[in-house]
Design an enzyme around this catalytic site. Structure first.
Site, PDB file in Angstrom:
ATOM      1  N   PHE A  85       0.844  -1.195   0.000  1.00 48.35           N
ATOM      2  CA  PHE A  85       0.000   0.000   0.000  1.00 48.35           C
ATOM      3  C   PHE A  85       0.889   1.258   0.000  1.00 48.35           C
ATOM      4  O   PHE A  85       0.706   2.188  -0.792  1.00 48.35           O
ATOM      5  CB  PHE A  85      -0.886  -0.068   1.259  1.00 48.35           C
ATOM      6  CG  PHE A  85      -1.923   0.990   1.430  1.00 48.35           C
ATOM      7  CD1 PHE A  85      -2.397   1.751   0.373  1.00 48.35           C
ATOM      8  CD2 PHE A  85      -2.462   1.220   2.706  1.00 48.35           C
ATOM      9  CE1 PHE A  85      -3.386   2.723   0.572  1.00 48.35           C
ATOM     10  CE2 PHE A  85      -3.443   2.179   2.904  1.00 48.35           C
ATOM     11  CZ  PHE A  85      -3.898   2.938   1.839  1.00 48.35           C
ATOM     12  N   PRO A 124      -2.996   3.138  -7.096  1.00 50.65           N
ATOM     13  CA  PRO A 124      -3.696   2.342  -6.076  1.00 50.65           C
ATOM     14  C   PRO A 124      -2.973   1.025  -5.767  1.00 50.65           C
ATOM     15  O   PRO A 124      -2.231   0.493  -6.608  1.00 50.65           O
ATOM     16  CB  PRO A 124      -5.060   2.048  -6.723  1.00 50.65           C
ATOM     17  CG  PRO A 124      -5.190   2.996  -7.847  1.00 50.65           C
ATOM     18  CD  PRO A 124      -3.806   3.342  -8.310  1.00 50.65           C
ATOM     19  N   ASP A 125      -3.249   0.517  -4.557  1.00 49.82           N
ATOM     20  CA  ASP A 125      -2.683  -0.765  -4.127  1.00 49.82           C
ATOM     21  C   ASP A 125      -3.528  -1.876  -4.752  1.00 49.82           C
ATOM     22  O   ASP A 125      -4.435  -2.413  -4.119  1.00 49.82           O
ATOM     23  CB  ASP A 125      -2.734  -0.805  -2.590  1.00 49.82           C
ATOM     24  CG  ASP A 125      -2.167  -2.090  -2.013  1.00 49.82           C
ATOM     25  OD1 ASP A 125      -1.419  -2.785  -2.728  1.00 49.82           O
ATOM     26  OD2 ASP A 125      -2.486  -2.395  -0.842  1.00 49.82           O
ATOM     27  N   ALA A 126      -3.263  -2.182  -6.014  1.00 52.31           N
ATOM     28  CA  ALA A 126      -4.131  -3.085  -6.773  1.00 52.31           C
ATOM     29  C   ALA A 126      -3.314  -3.923  -7.760  1.00 52.31           C
ATOM     30  O   ALA A 126      -3.720  -4.101  -8.917  1.00 52.31           O
ATOM     31  CB  ALA A 126      -5.192  -2.266  -7.499  1.00 52.31           C
ATOM     32  N   ASN A 144      -6.655  -3.468  -2.213  1.00 51.39           N
ATOM     33  CA  ASN A 144      -6.255  -3.277  -0.811  1.00 51.39           C
ATOM     34  C   ASN A 144      -7.365  -3.747   0.120  1.00 51.39           C
ATOM     35  O   ASN A 144      -8.545  -3.458  -0.100  1.00 51.39           O
ATOM     36  CB  ASN A 144      -5.912  -1.808  -0.543  1.00 51.39           C
ATOM     37  CG  ASN A 144      -5.463  -1.603   0.898  1.00 51.39           C
ATOM     38  OD1 ASN A 144      -6.284  -1.456   1.805  1.00 51.39           O
ATOM     39  ND2 ASN A 144      -4.173  -1.649   1.121  1.00 51.39           N
TER      40      ASN A 144
END
Ligand code: SPV
Ligand code: MG
Length: 294
Positions: free
Chosen positions: A48, A58-60, A123
């Site tokens: 993240f 984004p944390d993706a 996330n």
């Protein structure tokens, strides 16, 4: 004993010792170094944090394994304490998990954590996405076993992360998965949850027969101290994103003041002095070393 082995042993001792260990989530080498200088036991290379702060995405699963590894290596180079690298879902399928283990181990990282979210993951704290499918338990156990079989040293640490409670699959699913991942060879189990009351985690802990140390990330149950979580049954507590959030707030406040005041002195009282920054990276020592060389 080389430095990587020392750090791996430190992490293993922490995971099996009488006292809990606290890892601080870092997003770059300096946040990691500051966590060590403030006396924390380990650094969590937050996916993240690295996605947000180093890449502004984004944390993706948008950052690649090589980008995540490079971030972990920069942190590890600045530290004497062990690094636990968040490797999301291992960046793909079974073969990606194997390569992740090999590359992180070769790079000297103390330990990694791999979760059972499908690629591309989201996330776990993201509230707009509360219902999700996970990688089937048998398949994730197969990946963990393959990853453990690929590791060369005995000391490298593999933490398996269970997302059952995050994904809404309940305590029984979490227990089944934790057991399967432990039997597949995981050295520790991270039970993730965003239940503020700790109700589900308490249910999990009441039924967990033991056999592998447990790891918690208390972002959404922040009122429990490390000691209280240890008493409940957790051995490692990861404070995963507080440094990132502190940095963002400090930068925002500084920018607002600079925009209004239109002069550098307006923020002088609330920012670190330039000499403090030089000291953080041992600038004086570097110049002294240069001067010593004949
Ligand atoms: C991270 O710090 O990237 C984590 C923890 O994986 S969490 O954000 O809670 O999923
Ligand atoms: Mg993560």
């Amino acid at each position: 004993m080389n430095k990587a082995t020392k750090k791996r042993n430190l992490l293993r001792e922490g995971l099996t010792g009488p006292k809990p260990i606290t890892a601080i989530g870092a997003h770059d080498a300096m946040s990691a170094q500051m966590a060590e200088s403030h006396g924390f036991d380990a650094v969590w290379v937050s996916g993240f944090g690295v996605s947000t702060m180093a890449h502004a995405v984004p944390d993706a699963n948008l950052i690649t394994m090589t980008e995540a590894l490079a971030a972990a290596q920069r942190m590890d180079a600045a530290l004497n304490i062990p690094v636990v690298a968040d490797c999301d879902n291992g960046f793909g399928g079974l073969a990606n998990v194997i390569r992740t283990v090999k590359e992180y181990e070769r790079a000297g990282i103390a330990g990694i954590c791999i979760e059972d979210n499908h690629f591309p993951k989201r996330n776990s704290l993201y509230l707009g996405d509360s219902k999700r499918e996970l990688i089937p338990m048998e398949e994730q156990a197969r990946r963990i076993k393959a990853g453990k079989d690929a590791q060369e040293s005995d000391e490298f640490v593999f933490i398996a992360r269970v997302e059952s409670l995050i994904a809404g699959h309940g305590v029984d699913d979490a227990l089944r998965r934790a057991d399967a991942y432990m039997k597949a060879g995981a050295d520790a189990i991270l039970i993730h949850s965003k239940d503020k009351t700790l109700g589900q985690i308490t249910g999990f802990l009441a039924e967990w027969p033991g056999g592998a140390p447990l790891v918690a990330v208390p972002t959404l149950f922040p009122d429990f101290t490390v000691e209280q979580l240890h008493e409940k049954g957790f051995q490692m507590i990861i404070l995963a994103n507080q440094l990132m959030r502190a940095s963002v707030k400090a930068m925002e406040e500084t920018l607002v003041t600079l925009k209004t005041a239109r002069k550098a002195a307006a923020v002088d009282g609330s920012i670190a002095p330039v000499n403090y920054i030089f000291d953080l990276v041992k600038t004086k020592e570097l110049i002294a070393l240069e001067d010593q060389v004949k």
